[in-house]
Scaffold this motif. Structure first.
Motif, PDB file in Angstrom:
ATOM      1  N   GLY A   1       0.804  -1.211   0.000  1.00 19.18           N
ATOM      2  CA  GLY A   1       0.000   0.000   0.000  1.00 19.18           C
ATOM      3  C   GLY A   1       0.840   1.266   0.000  1.00 19.18           C
ATOM      4  O   GLY A   1       2.031   1.260  -0.286  1.00 19.18           O
ATOM      5  N   ILE A   2       0.189   2.362   0.362  1.00 18.91           N
ATOM      6  CA  ILE A   2       0.824   3.670   0.329  1.00 18.91           C
ATOM      7  C   ILE A   2       1.551   3.903   1.651  1.00 18.91           C
ATOM      8  O   ILE A   2       0.994   3.679   2.716  1.00 18.91           O
ATOM      9  CB  ILE A   2      -0.239   4.769   0.121  1.00 18.91           C
ATOM     10  CG1 ILE A   2      -0.910   4.566  -1.238  1.00 18.91           C
ATOM     11  CG2 ILE A   2       0.379   6.151   0.228  1.00 18.91           C
ATOM     12  CD1 ILE A   2      -2.096   5.455  -1.466  1.00 18.91           C
ATOM     13  N   VAL A   3       2.771   4.368   1.549  1.00 17.61           N
ATOM     14  CA  VAL A   3       3.558   4.693   2.744  1.00 17.61           C
ATOM     15  C   VAL A   3       3.682   6.207   2.816  1.00 17.61           C
ATOM     16  O   VAL A   3       4.180   6.848   1.892  1.00 17.61           O
ATOM     17  CB  VAL A   3       4.953   4.045   2.679  1.00 17.61           C
ATOM     18  CG1 VAL A   3       5.775   4.416   3.904  1.00 17.61           C
ATOM     19  CG2 VAL A   3       4.824   2.536   2.555  1.00 17.61           C
ATOM     20  N   LEU A   4       3.180   6.800   3.906  1.00 19.16           N
ATOM     21  CA  LEU A   4       3.198   8.249   4.063  1.00 19.16           C
ATOM     22  C   LEU A   4       4.538   8.716   4.604  1.00 19.16           C
ATOM     23  O   LEU A   4       5.173   8.028   5.403  1.00 19.16           O
ATOM     24  CB  LEU A   4       2.092   8.685   5.022  1.00 19.16           C
ATOM     25  CG  LEU A   4       0.661   8.361   4.616  1.00 19.16           C
ATOM     26  CD1 LEU A   4      -0.305   8.786   5.702  1.00 19.16           C
ATOM     27  CD2 LEU A   4       0.302   9.026   3.315  1.00 19.16           C
ATOM     28  N   THR A   5       4.920   9.929   4.193  1.00 27.46           N
ATOM     29  CA  THR A   5       6.129  10.531   4.756  1.00 27.46           C
ATOM     30  C   THR A   5       5.799  11.052   6.150  1.00 27.46           C
ATOM     31  O   THR A   5       4.628  11.135   6.546  1.00 27.46           O
ATOM     32  CB  THR A   5       6.627  11.691   3.877  1.00 27.46           C
ATOM     33  OG1 THR A   5       5.633  12.716   3.886  1.00 27.46           O
ATOM     34  CG2 THR A   5       6.898  11.240   2.457  1.00 27.46           C
ATOM     35  N   ASP A   6       6.834  11.439   6.884  1.00 32.15           N
ATOM     36  CA  ASP A   6       6.610  11.950   8.237  1.00 32.15           C
ATOM     37  C   ASP A   6       5.767  13.217   8.227  1.00 32.15           C
ATOM     38  O   ASP A   6       4.901  13.408   9.082  1.00 32.15           O
ATOM     39  CB  ASP A   6       7.941  12.211   8.940  1.00 32.15           C
ATOM     40  CG  ASP A   6       8.635  10.923   9.352  1.00 32.15           C
ATOM     41  OD1 ASP A   6       7.933   9.890   9.483  1.00 32.15           O
ATOM     42  OD2 ASP A   6       9.861  10.944   9.551  1.00 32.15           O
ATOM     43  N   SER A   7       5.991  14.110   7.255  1.00 31.66           N
ATOM     44  CA  SER A   7       5.210  15.346   7.196  1.00 31.66           C
ATOM     45  C   SER A   7       3.746  15.044   6.855  1.00 31.66           C
ATOM     46  O   SER A   7       2.834  15.701   7.369  1.00 31.66           O
ATOM     47  CB  SER A   7       5.804  16.321   6.185  1.00 31.66           C
ATOM     48  OG  SER A   7       5.723  15.800   4.882  1.00 31.66           O
ATOM     49  N   GLN A   8       3.507  14.046   6.002  1.00 26.09           N
ATOM     50  CA  GLN A   8       2.129  13.672   5.675  1.00 26.09           C
ATOM     51  C   GLN A   8       1.433  13.068   6.894  1.00 26.09           C
ATOM     52  O   GLN A   8       0.253  13.334   7.129  1.00 26.09           O
ATOM     53  CB  GLN A   8       2.110  12.688   4.510  1.00 26.09           C
ATOM     54  CG  GLN A   8       2.458  13.317   3.182  1.00 26.09           C
ATOM     55  CD  GLN A   8       2.591  12.284   2.076  1.00 26.09           C
ATOM     56  OE1 GLN A   8       3.081  11.170   2.302  1.00 26.09           O
ATOM     57  NE2 GLN A   8       2.175  12.652   0.870  1.00 26.09           N
ATOM     58  N   LYS A   9       2.159  12.263   7.651  1.00 25.78           N
ATOM     59  CA  LYS A   9       1.586  11.681   8.870  1.00 25.78           C
ATOM     60  C   LYS A   9       1.231  12.777   9.870  1.00 25.78           C
ATOM     61  O   LYS A   9       0.181  12.729  10.524  1.00 25.78           O
ATOM     62  CB  LYS A   9       2.570  10.709   9.514  1.00 25.78           C
ATOM     63  CG  LYS A   9       2.728   9.411   8.768  1.00 25.78           C
ATOM     64  CD  LYS A   9       3.752   8.525   9.457  1.00 25.78           C
ATOM     65  CE  LYS A   9       4.049   7.287   8.639  1.00 25.78           C
ATOM     66  NZ  LYS A   9       5.103   6.466   9.254  1.00 25.78           N
ATOM     67  N   LYS A  10       2.104  13.799   9.980  1.00 24.80           N
ATOM     68  CA  LYS A  10       1.848  14.904  10.904  1.00 24.80           C
ATOM     69  C   LYS A  10       0.604  15.681  10.480  1.00 24.80           C
ATOM     70  O   LYS A  10      -0.252  16.000  11.314  1.00 24.80           O
ATOM     71  CB  LYS A  10       3.064  15.829  10.944  1.00 24.80           C
ATOM     72  CG  LYS A  10       2.913  16.959  11.927  1.00 24.80           C
ATOM     73  CD  LYS A  10       4.124  17.869  11.922  1.00 24.80           C
ATOM     74  CE  LYS A  10       3.881  19.007  12.890  1.00 24.80           C
ATOM     75  NZ  LYS A  10       4.721  20.147  12.663  1.00 24.80           N
ATOM     76  N   ARG A  11       0.497  15.986   9.185  1.00 29.85           N
ATOM     77  CA  ARG A  11      -0.686  16.722   8.703  1.00 29.85           C
ATOM     78  C   ARG A  11      -1.958  15.907   8.889  1.00 29.85           C
ATOM     79  O   ARG A  11      -3.013  16.452   9.238  1.00 29.85           O
ATOM     80  CB  ARG A  11      -0.517  17.095   7.238  1.00 29.85           C
ATOM     81  CG  ARG A  11       0.425  18.267   7.043  1.00 29.85           C
ATOM     82  CD  ARG A  11       0.422  18.719   5.618  1.00 29.85           C
ATOM     83  NE  ARG A  11       0.831  17.603   4.765  1.00 29.85           N
ATOM     84  CZ  ARG A  11       1.547  17.725   3.669  1.00 29.85           C
ATOM     85  NH1 ARG A  11       1.934  18.914   3.259  1.00 29.85           N
ATOM     86  NH2 ARG A  11       1.888  16.682   2.949  1.00 29.85           N
ATOM     87  N   GLN A  12      -1.878  14.590   8.662  1.00 27.64           N
ATOM     88  CA  GLN A  12      -3.040  13.731   8.848  1.00 27.64           C
ATOM     89  C   GLN A  12      -3.479  13.738  10.310  1.00 27.64           C
ATOM     90  O   GLN A  12      -4.664  13.809  10.616  1.00 27.64           O
ATOM     91  CB  GLN A  12      -2.714  12.311   8.399  1.00 27.64           C
ATOM     92  CG  GLN A  12      -3.912  11.378   8.428  1.00 27.64           C
ATOM     93  CD  GLN A  12      -3.560   9.982   7.934  1.00 27.64           C
ATOM     94  OE1 GLN A  12      -2.424   9.517   8.096  1.00 27.64           O
ATOM     95  NE2 GLN A  12      -4.516   9.310   7.348  1.00 27.64           N
TER      96      GLN A  12
END
Length: 55
Positions: free
Chosen positions: A10-21
């Motif tokens: 699946g899709i692996v989010l970057t750290d910045s994407q995880k923070k925004r989520q």
């Protein structure tokens, strides 16, 4: 036997994407909490009149 260093599917989010989520999730939770408190306050203000309405 499969290798131990297999990449996750699946899709692996970057750290910045995880923070925004996480920030979006917190914002949604706060907004939902405010709505619940608002509905509860309106119900208290209206009092028993909420139950006495014409059918």
């Amino acid at each position: 036997m499969e290798p131990a260093h297999k990449t996750p599917p699946g899709i692996v989010l970057t750290d910045s994407q995880k923070k925004r989520q996480r920030e979006r999730s917190i914002a949604i939770a706060v907004a939902l909490g405010v709505l619940v408190v608002l509905f509860f306050a309106v119900t208290l203000v209206k009092g028993p009149a909420v139950l006495h309405r014409p059918m």
